[in-house]
Design an enzyme around this catalytic site. Sequence first.
Site, PDB file in Angstrom:
ATOM      1  N   CYS A  14       1.043  -1.193   0.166  1.00  0.00           N
ATOM      2  CA  CYS A  14      -0.209   0.465  -0.117  1.00  0.00           C
ATOM      3  C   CYS A  14       0.930   1.024  -0.026  1.00  0.00           C
ATOM      4  O   CYS A  14       2.175   0.684   0.254  1.00  0.00           O
ATOM      5  CB  CYS A  14      -0.918  -0.215   1.237  1.00  0.00           C
ATOM      6  SG  CYS A  14       0.201   0.232   2.450  1.00  0.00           S
ATOM      7  N   CYS A  98       2.355   6.084   8.861  1.00  0.00           N
ATOM      8  CA  CYS A  98       1.898   5.551   7.620  1.00  0.00           C
ATOM      9  C   CYS A  98       0.860   7.361   7.896  1.00  0.00           C
ATOM     10  O   CYS A  98       0.007   7.335   8.760  1.00  0.00           O
ATOM     11  CB  CYS A  98       0.427   5.158   7.415  1.00  0.00           C
ATOM     12  SG  CYS A  98      -0.039   5.479   6.594  1.00  0.00           S
ATOM     13  N   GLU A 128       0.263  -0.754  16.433  1.00  0.00           N
ATOM     14  CA  GLU A 128       0.116   0.613  16.244  1.00  0.00           C
ATOM     15  C   GLU A 128      -1.248   1.504  17.118  1.00  0.00           C
ATOM     16  O   GLU A 128      -1.274   2.325  17.305  1.00  0.00           O
ATOM     17  CB  GLU A 128      -0.964   0.305  14.620  1.00  0.00           C
ATOM     18  CG  GLU A 128      -1.942   1.909  14.519  1.00  0.00           C
ATOM     19  CD  GLU A 128      -3.377   0.963  13.498  1.00  0.00           C
ATOM     20  OE1 GLU A 128      -2.783   0.683  12.353  1.00  0.00           O
ATOM     21  OE2 GLU A 128      -4.331   2.475  12.658  1.00  0.00           O
ATOM     22  N   SER A 271       1.935  -5.134   3.563  1.00  0.00           N
ATOM     23  CA  SER A 271       3.556  -5.258   3.566  1.00  0.00           C
ATOM     24  C   SER A 271       3.779  -6.014   2.861  1.00  0.00           C
ATOM     25  O   SER A 271       5.104  -6.395   3.417  1.00  0.00           O
ATOM     26  CB  SER A 271       4.087  -5.399   5.023  1.00  0.00           C
ATOM     27  OG  SER A 271       3.133  -6.367   5.840  1.00  0.00           O
TER      28      SER A 271
HETATM   29  S1  SF4 Z   1       0.137   1.885   5.920  1.00  0.00           S
HETATM   30 FE1  SF4 Z   1      -1.608   0.180   7.216  1.00  0.00          FE
HETATM   31  S2  SF4 Z   1      -3.303   2.772   7.325  1.00  0.00           S
HETATM   32 FE2  SF4 Z   1      -1.205   2.330   6.783  1.00  0.00          FE
HETATM   33  S3  SF4 Z   1      -1.736   2.591   3.923  1.00  0.00           S
HETATM   34 FE3  SF4 Z   1      -0.686   0.346   4.695  1.00  0.00          FE
HETATM   35  S4  SF4 Z   1      -2.254  -0.539   5.420  1.00  0.00           S
HETATM   36 FE4  SF4 Z   1      -3.189   1.593   5.870  1.00  0.00          FE
END
Ligand code: SF4
Length: 312
Positions: A14, A98, A128, A271
Site C-alpha cells: 500500500c 503512515c 499501532e 506489507s
Molecule cells: S500503512 Fe497501514 S494504514 Fe497505511 S495504507 Fe498501509 S495498511 Fe493502511
Amino acid sequence: MNKEIILANPRGFCAGVDRAIEIVEKSLEKFNEPVFVRHHVVHNKNVVEQLESKGVTFVKEVHEIPDNSIAIFSAHGVSSEVEDSAKLRKFKYFDATCPLVTKVHLEVQKHAKKGRDIILIGHKGHPEVIGTLGRHPKDSLTNIFLVETINDIEQLEVNRDNLAYVTQTTLSVDETKEIIAKLKSVYPNIIGPSADDICYATQNRQDAVKQLALESDFVIVIGSKSSSNSNRLKELAENCGTRSCLIDNPEDLDIKLLDNVKRIGITAGASAPEYIVQDLINFLKNLNFTSLRHIAGSKEDITFKLPRELID
Ligand code: SF4
C-alpha cells in the site's frame, strides 16, 4: 488437466508501506551514519531481512539507538513519549508513520481537547494500538479505552455524554462495523469518523479477497504472521468457506493442502512484496497450475510524500 491460479486485485504494498520502505532506503543512500529503525518498519519478514542485508539495524526501543546515527520510526506509529525521547537525543530521526495512522493520532488529540472520552477499537499489544493509545495527552482530564470485541463494551465506565471512537487502520471491516453498531446502540451520542478509520488499502484488499475466495478452492495469502492486515485476509477467505493459509515464502507452503485443488487464489497483505507473489506463481507452475487469471478490482493511485529532507 491444467489447473488455474487466480490473482486478487489489489494486493500487496500500500502507499504507507511504500513510503516507509522508501524512507529507510533513501536514508541509507543519503547519509553516512548507520541507520536504525525502531520496530520492524513494516510487518514483513522478507522486507526486514532485505533491509538488514543492506545495513539497517532494527531495535525495539529508542534507547538502543546510538547517538550520531539515523533513527526511523516504523509505519505503525509511536506514542508521544517515544517521539519526545527521540527529540532529546543526538541523532536525526525520520517518522515513517503512515499518514493514515497519523490521522487517527490527530483524532485522539482533537477528541481529548474537546473533553471527550475515547474508545479505540483495536488489537491489544499491536504497535499501532500502543502508539495511538500513547497519543492521548497525559494531562487530559478524559480517558481512552481499548475495545477489542463487542463483549468489552459492557465493561466500560465512560463519559456517556461526551464520547468518541476511533479505530486501528487494519481491522476486519465487517467485525468493526458490528462493534461500531453496538457502540452506537449503547451510547447513542457517540461521535466517530464518517465511516471508520480502517484505511483504503485494508478495505480494498478485504473486498478483493472475498471475491477471490468465492472463485477459488484454496486461497494463499502472502504475508507474515505478525501482519494484522494479512491475518484478516486469511480469516476472511475462511469465513467465505474457502480453506486458506498465510505464508511468507513459497517454500513455506504445505503442498498436501493442495490435494484436489483446481483453482488456487493468491493475494498478498499490504506489507508483502510482489516479487514473492511472482515466485509463488512460478513454484505453482511445477504443480501444474499453469493458467493464470486476474480478478479486476479497485484501482489504487494513492501516494504519500516523503519527508522533505529525503526528496532528491
Ligand atoms: S500503512 Fe497501514 S494504514 Fe497505511 S495504507 Fe498501509 S495498511 Fe493502511
